[in-house]
Design a protein around this motif. Structure first.
Motif, PDB file in Angstrom:
ATOM      1  N   TRP A   1      -8.364  -0.346  -8.792  1.00  0.00           N
ATOM      2  CA  TRP A   1      -7.227  -0.720  -8.336  1.00  0.00           C
ATOM      3  C   TRP A   1      -6.712   0.187  -7.697  1.00  0.00           C
ATOM      4  O   TRP A   1      -6.121  -0.035  -6.654  1.00  0.00           O
ATOM      5  CB  TRP A   1      -6.535  -1.968  -9.212  1.00  0.00           C
ATOM      6  CG  TRP A   1      -5.133  -1.857  -8.503  1.00  0.00           C
ATOM      7  CD1 TRP A   1      -3.719  -1.550  -8.393  1.00  0.00           C
ATOM      8  CD2 TRP A   1      -4.802  -3.353  -7.394  1.00  0.00           C
ATOM      9  NE1 TRP A   1      -2.748  -2.842  -7.126  1.00  0.00           N
ATOM     10  CE2 TRP A   1      -3.715  -3.295  -6.874  1.00  0.00           C
ATOM     11  CE3 TRP A   1      -5.856  -4.460  -7.086  1.00  0.00           C
ATOM     12  CZ2 TRP A   1      -3.429  -4.527  -6.154  1.00  0.00           C
ATOM     13  CZ3 TRP A   1      -5.678  -5.467  -5.926  1.00  0.00           C
ATOM     14  CH2 TRP A   1      -4.540  -4.923  -5.573  1.00  0.00           C
TER      15      TRP A   1
ATOM     16  N   ALA B   1      -5.304   1.768  -4.332  1.00  0.00           N
ATOM     17  CA  ALA B   1      -4.288   2.072  -4.236  1.00  0.00           C
ATOM     18  C   ALA B   1      -3.495   3.306  -3.405  1.00  0.00           C
ATOM     19  O   ALA B   1      -2.041   2.844  -3.179  1.00  0.00           O
ATOM     20  CB  ALA B   1      -2.966   0.990  -5.597  1.00  0.00           C
TER      21      ALA B   1
ATOM     22  N   ARG C   1      -3.227   5.624 -12.365  1.00  0.00           N
ATOM     23  CA  ARG C   1      -4.463   5.543 -12.164  1.00  0.00           C
ATOM     24  C   ARG C   1      -4.668   5.227 -13.699  1.00  0.00           C
ATOM     25  O   ARG C   1      -4.728   3.881 -14.032  1.00  0.00           O
ATOM     26  CB  ARG C   1      -5.743   5.962 -11.752  1.00  0.00           C
ATOM     27  CG  ARG C   1      -5.948   6.064 -10.247  1.00  0.00           C
ATOM     28  CD  ARG C   1      -6.850   6.607  -9.346  1.00  0.00           C
ATOM     29  NE  ARG C   1      -8.197   5.422  -9.538  1.00  0.00           N
ATOM     30  CZ  ARG C   1      -9.602   6.442  -9.498  1.00  0.00           C
ATOM     31  NH1 ARG C   1      -9.814   7.290  -8.682  1.00  0.00           N
ATOM     32  NH2 ARG C   1     -10.585   4.909  -9.555  1.00  0.00           N
TER      33      ARG C   1
ATOM     34  N   ARG D   1       0.005  -3.796   3.187  1.00  0.00           N
ATOM     35  CA  ARG D   1      -0.751  -2.353   3.095  1.00  0.00           C
ATOM     36  C   ARG D   1       0.225  -2.487   1.567  1.00  0.00           C
ATOM     37  O   ARG D   1       0.809  -2.479   1.636  1.00  0.00           O
ATOM     38  CB  ARG D   1      -0.894  -1.466   3.617  1.00  0.00           C
ATOM     39  CG  ARG D   1      -1.612  -1.407   4.739  1.00  0.00           C
ATOM     40  CD  ARG D   1      -1.454  -0.158   6.224  1.00  0.00           C
ATOM     41  NE  ARG D   1      -2.726  -0.178   6.931  1.00  0.00           N
ATOM     42  CZ  ARG D   1      -3.595   0.649   7.293  1.00  0.00           C
ATOM     43  NH1 ARG D   1      -3.942   0.682   5.707  1.00  0.00           N
ATOM     44  NH2 ARG D   1      -4.186   0.623   8.068  1.00  0.00           N
ATOM     45  N   LEU D   2      -0.687  -2.090   0.903  1.00  0.00           N
ATOM     46  CA  LEU D   2      -0.296  -1.359  -0.686  1.00  0.00           C
ATOM     47  C   LEU D   2       0.327   0.249  -0.722  1.00  0.00           C
ATOM     48  O   LEU D   2       0.027   0.904  -1.085  1.00  0.00           O
ATOM     49  CB  LEU D   2      -1.152  -1.382  -1.870  1.00  0.00           C
ATOM     50  CG  LEU D   2      -1.694  -2.532  -2.017  1.00  0.00           C
ATOM     51  CD1 LEU D   2      -3.354  -2.399  -3.067  1.00  0.00           C
ATOM     52  CD2 LEU D   2      -1.365  -3.377  -2.632  1.00  0.00           C
TER      53      LEU D   2
ATOM     54  N   ASN E   1       3.626   0.945  -0.722  1.00  0.00           N
ATOM     55  CA  ASN E   1       4.276   1.599  -2.095  1.00  0.00           C
ATOM     56  C   ASN E   1       3.638   1.622  -3.596  1.00  0.00           C
ATOM     57  O   ASN E   1       2.861   0.184  -3.643  1.00  0.00           O
ATOM     58  CB  ASN E   1       5.669   0.590  -1.820  1.00  0.00           C
ATOM     59  CG  ASN E   1       6.700   1.242  -2.603  1.00  0.00           C
ATOM     60  OD1 ASN E   1       7.148   1.618  -3.966  1.00  0.00           O
ATOM     61  ND2 ASN E   1       7.797   1.120  -2.065  1.00  0.00           N
ATOM     62  N   PRO E   2       3.886   2.766  -4.077  1.00  0.00           N
ATOM     63  CA  PRO E   2       3.420   2.264  -5.290  1.00  0.00           C
ATOM     64  C   PRO E   2       3.928   1.445  -6.619  1.00  0.00           C
ATOM     65  O   PRO E   2       3.504   1.427  -7.161  1.00  0.00           O
ATOM     66  CB  PRO E   2       3.214   3.759  -5.976  1.00  0.00           C
ATOM     67  CG  PRO E   2       3.811   5.000  -4.445  1.00  0.00           C
ATOM     68  CD  PRO E   2       4.404   4.135  -3.993  1.00  0.00           C
TER      69      PRO E   2
ATOM     70  N   ALA F   1       2.577  -1.535  -5.427  1.00  0.00           N
ATOM     71  CA  ALA F   1       0.819  -1.757  -5.828  1.00  0.00           C
ATOM     72  C   ALA F   1       0.291  -1.920  -7.130  1.00  0.00           C
ATOM     73  O   ALA F   1      -0.290  -2.747  -7.744  1.00  0.00           O
ATOM     74  CB  ALA F   1       0.287  -0.481  -5.166  1.00  0.00           C
TER      75      ALA F   1
ATOM     76  N   GLY G   1      -0.589  -5.273  -8.690  1.00  0.00           N
ATOM     77  CA  GLY G   1      -1.979  -5.090  -9.072  1.00  0.00           C
ATOM     78  C   GLY G   1      -1.688  -5.934 -10.252  1.00  0.00           C
ATOM     79  O   GLY G   1      -2.785  -6.449 -11.317  1.00  0.00           O
TER      80      GLY G   1
ATOM     81  N   LEU H   1      -8.123  -4.866   1.422  1.00  0.00           N
ATOM     82  CA  LEU H   1      -7.698  -3.764   1.008  1.00  0.00           C
ATOM     83  C   LEU H   1      -9.053  -2.451   0.203  1.00  0.00           C
ATOM     84  O   LEU H   1      -8.625  -1.350   0.960  1.00  0.00           O
ATOM     85  CB  LEU H   1      -7.062  -4.381  -0.831  1.00  0.00           C
ATOM     86  CG  LEU H   1      -5.942  -4.783  -0.898  1.00  0.00           C
ATOM     87  CD1 LEU H   1      -6.483  -5.044  -2.545  1.00  0.00           C
ATOM     88  CD2 LEU H   1      -5.200  -4.539  -0.315  1.00  0.00           C
TER      89      LEU H   1
END
Length: 275
Positions: free
Chosen positions: A43, A47, A54, A109-110, A112-113, A116, A120, A233
């Motif tokens: 994921w 992202a 990660r 969209r993802l 923005n962290p 995301a 997730g 995605l």
């Protein structure tokens, strides 16, 4: 490539069945947490996370699965607290049934962290817990719940190959067709009623026979939504597969995309209908 796919599929199936029927509840929960962590790592790639984020997200997701699962009794084989699972499954259901159709339509969209990370967590934690939870009802019950999704996927593929003309979501997954989706619905109906005929409904949904049909079709539809969501995605991230851990099959998310949307719904029904 075909030989690699077949070998990987056999290894996965044997490993799944062995773990499903032989592992104690605590071992199965640990396996579910490991799958969640692996999916969390993938994921992060979708992202656009850096390596540190990660890794942190993957470890946090696996730890959350273990902590919540142990707290509600999944690791001990006896469900002692339903409220946390109701909350997580309900949040997951709202996401897949309300948010994701709009997401697919508008192709968000993802970017923005923080977004995301939150999405997730919603996408991956509930199905990991549902895997552990549904197994408490019996290995065959969990296998039947997952098999409905597999039957939908296989039926969609062959119906689409044979009859596919009208594209279902051409800008997201060009290979999917409305004819394939109809084939998925027919496939799960045949499978669901065949299971019901074999000594009672193995799914955690106690329904009258006429009422079973819309539930099965809806379940197949949600599985397709889960597949399309991951496809979107991956397309936005410029990736063909979510990972490469499974030779010939891509990543973990590629194998569980439809289960992320369906398992929490089945587990939510189990909480509501199974004493």
């Amino acid at each position: 490539m075909l030989k690699t796919r077949v070998i990987t599929a056999i290894v996965l199936l044997v490993g799944l069945l062995s773990a499903l029927f032989l592992l104690p509840a605590g071992g199965w929960l640990l396996l579910c947490a490991a799958v969640a962590a692996g999916a969390g790592w993938e994921w992060g790639a979708l992202a656009g996370f850096g390596r540190g984020l990660r890794t942190g997200f993957a470890l946090a997701l696996g730890a959350a699965c273990l902590i919540v699962g142990q707290a509600v009794g999944l690791g001990d084989g006896v469900l002692v607290a339903k409220a946390p699972l109701f909350l997580l499954y309900g949040l997951s259901a709202a996401f897949w049934l309300l948010a994701v159709p709009a997401w697919l339509s508008r192709k968000w969209r993802l970017g923005n962290p923080v977004l995301a990370l939150v999405v997730g967590l919603v996408v991956l934690l509930p199905p990991a817990l549902a895997l552990a939870h549904l197994r408490l009802l019996g290995p065959w019950t969990l296998l039947a719940v997952m098999a409905v999704v597999w039957v939908a996927d296989i039926s969609a593929y062959f119906a689409g190959r044979a009859f596919g003309r009208r594209k279902l979501a051409p800008t997201i997954s060009p290979g999917k067709t409305w004819e394939g989706a109809i084939g998925a619905g027919i496939g799960v109906l045949v499978f669901g009623y065949a299971v019901a005929l074999q000594g009672g409904l193995a799914l955690p949904l106690r329904a009258d026979w006429p009422g079973l049909a819309p539930l099965l079709v809806a379940y197949a539809a949600v599985s397709i939504i889960g597949d399309l969501f991951e496809s979107l995605l991956k397309r936005q991230a410029g990736m063909k597969d979510s990972g490469s851990i499974l030779p010939g099959h891509g990543g973990i998310l590629d194998r569980i995309d439809s289960l992320t949307s369906t398992l929490p719904l089945a587990a939510l029904a189990a909480l509501a209908l199974v004493p």
